[in-house]
Scaffold this active site. Structure first.
Site, mmCIF file in Angstrom:
data_model
loop_
_atom_site.group_PDB
_atom_site.id
_atom_site.type_symbol
_atom_site.label_atom_id
_atom_site.label_comp_id
_atom_site.label_asym_id
_atom_site.label_seq_id
_atom_site.Cartn_x
_atom_site.Cartn_y
_atom_site.Cartn_z
ATOM 1 N N HIS A 28 -3.207 -2.967 -7.789
ATOM 2 C CA HIS A 28 -3.319 -1.938 -6.757
ATOM 3 C C HIS A 28 -4.568 -2.177 -5.904
ATOM 4 C CE1 HIS A 28 -2.958 2.287 -5.217
ATOM 5 N NE2 HIS A 28 -4.258 2.136 -5.094
ATOM 6 N N GLU A 29 -5.684 -2.399 -6.568
ATOM 7 C CA GLU A 29 -6.937 -2.641 -5.834
ATOM 8 C C GLU A 29 -6.876 -3.964 -5.067
ATOM 9 O OE1 GLU A 29 -9.154 -0.470 -5.465
ATOM 10 O OE2 GLU A 29 -8.556 0.960 -7.005
ATOM 11 N N HIS A 32 -5.532 -3.358 -1.607
ATOM 12 C CA HIS A 32 -6.560 -2.885 -0.666
ATOM 13 C C HIS A 32 -7.437 -4.054 -0.202
ATOM 14 C CE1 HIS A 32 -5.527 1.239 -1.360
ATOM 15 N NE2 HIS A 32 -5.973 1.282 -2.601
#
Length: 382
Positions: A28-29, A32
């Protein structure tokens, strides 16, 4: 010896929990991070794990960290502090703990063009949206890999396996048989079989099969099994103990199967959330980290442990992506709502409005976490 085996087994379960949850949150990170780099936004730090820093290496202006707690990670963007000060809050997400803003020994210098806070709203929206999208993409990769390695169930009414000591085995059904009809009802697809078996209500049924070019009629009595329905109620079904045949897929063919499965799980998760809100599904079905760890541990111990864990990881990844898209200010979805509003009205949302809404969102999120954990503890005690 039994004690040693038990300890090893628990270590395997614990390792699976860390790898699955830590890997999903890290991915998920990573979403980003990659979107920020594509747009030319500076990244101060990318951490695998959170909490105290164990090791670090600098690549360009970014410090890549290995932190103590492996269940998560974070991305620190250049200029993010300025936006946080304007909003009167810290940008945080449920799956990670925001790092303390302590200066690095060697602080990288970023130009105004590299700062997150100075970018147009649509670019900031893309950076935030990239996290949930990364979770959906990871789910697709997992489902694609499973479909490629294991194949997928055939839609044809061909038997791929028969459970030992089941009604089907007792009656003489074997792998490779094709079901032609059940109690006179034509069977054209595997999906037709459960309805035809349950229609008998537990009474003896006559199944006509095709084997070696000949048709044979076999009689058997289905066995009852109680399952848990979507609303938490008990559902009685009748089974005869057969499995569908498996169709082997190449890497290209598995792409469609992976996409279809990912979409099905996204739709299923959204329906489940709606049913929770409508109270169609009891709220005590909501589970927290303890429940997730239990399910992962059970998957490790199952007969098909590796693939069971992969399927569960894909499902959790879908859930993580959808959870972060909920329009709650402390989640990615809340930031997306603010950025969309900014694009519509042509100016940033009032810092006071964002501050108040963030506090309300944090309270709601904490209440949900406490409620889910309470459900987990209640299940353990019962």
């Amino acid at each position: 010896m039994d004690v040693v085996l038990a300890v090893v087994s628990h270590w395997k379960e614990a390792l699976a929990v860390v790898v699955v949850l830590g890997g999903l949150i890290f991915f998920h990170e990573l979403g980003h991070f990659l979107m920020a780099r594509v747009l030319g936004i500076g990244v101060r730090a990318f951490s695998l794990g959170f909490g105290p820093k164990l090791a670090a290496v600098r690549g360009g202006k970014t410090e890549y960290r290995l932190s103590l707690v492996p269940l998560g990670g974070y991305v620190s963007l250049a200029g993010e502090e300025e936006e946080e000060n304007e909003e009167g809050k810290d940008r945080s997400e449920p799956e990670s703990i925001a790092p303390e803003k302590t200066p690095d020994p060697v602080e990288a210098v970023f130009t105004p063009e590299e700062e997150f806070s100075g970018r147009p709203a649509w670019q900031r929206l893309l950076v935030v949206l990239a996290g949930p999208v990364a979770n959906f993409f990871l789910a697709f990769l997992l489902y694609w890999g499973i479909a490629w390695m294991q194949g997928q169930a055939s839609s044809l009414p061909e038997i791929g396996g028969v459970q030992a000591e089941s009604p089907a085995a007792t009656a003489g059904l074997t792998a490779g048989d094709r079901i032609v009809s059940i109690d006179g009802a034509a069977i054209r697809a595997w999906a037709d079989i459960p309805a035809a078996v349950n229609a008998a209500g537990g009474k003896a049924i006559t199944i006509v099969i095709a084997r070696d070019g000949e048709e044979r009629a076999l009689v058997m009595t289905p066995r009852a099994q109680t399952l848990e329905g979507a609303s938490g109620e008990e559902v009685r079904v009748w089974l005869i103990g057969i499995q569908s045949a498996t169709v082997r897929l190449g890497p290209v063919e598995a792409v469609a199967a992976g996409l279809e499965r990912t979409w099905d799980m996204i739709a299923f998760t959204c329906r489940s959330i709606v049913m929770l809100v409508q109270r169609t599904v009891p709220l005590d079905n909501v589970g927290g980290p303890i429940r997730i760890a239990q399910i992962i541990g059970q998957s490790v111990q199952s007969d098909h442990g590796f693939f069971s864990v992969l399927r569960l990881a894909a499902l959790i990844s879908v859930n993580l992506g959808i959870l972060n898209l909920l329009p709650i200010p402390v989640l990615d979805g809340g930031h997306i709502v603010f950025f969309l509003a900014e694009m519509l009205i042509g100016r940033p949302i009032s810092p006071r409005v964002r501050e108040v809404s963030t506090r309300v969102g944090m309270a709601l999120l904490l209440a949900l976490m406490v409620f889910a954990t309470w459900n987990d503890i209640t299940r353990l005690l019962s």
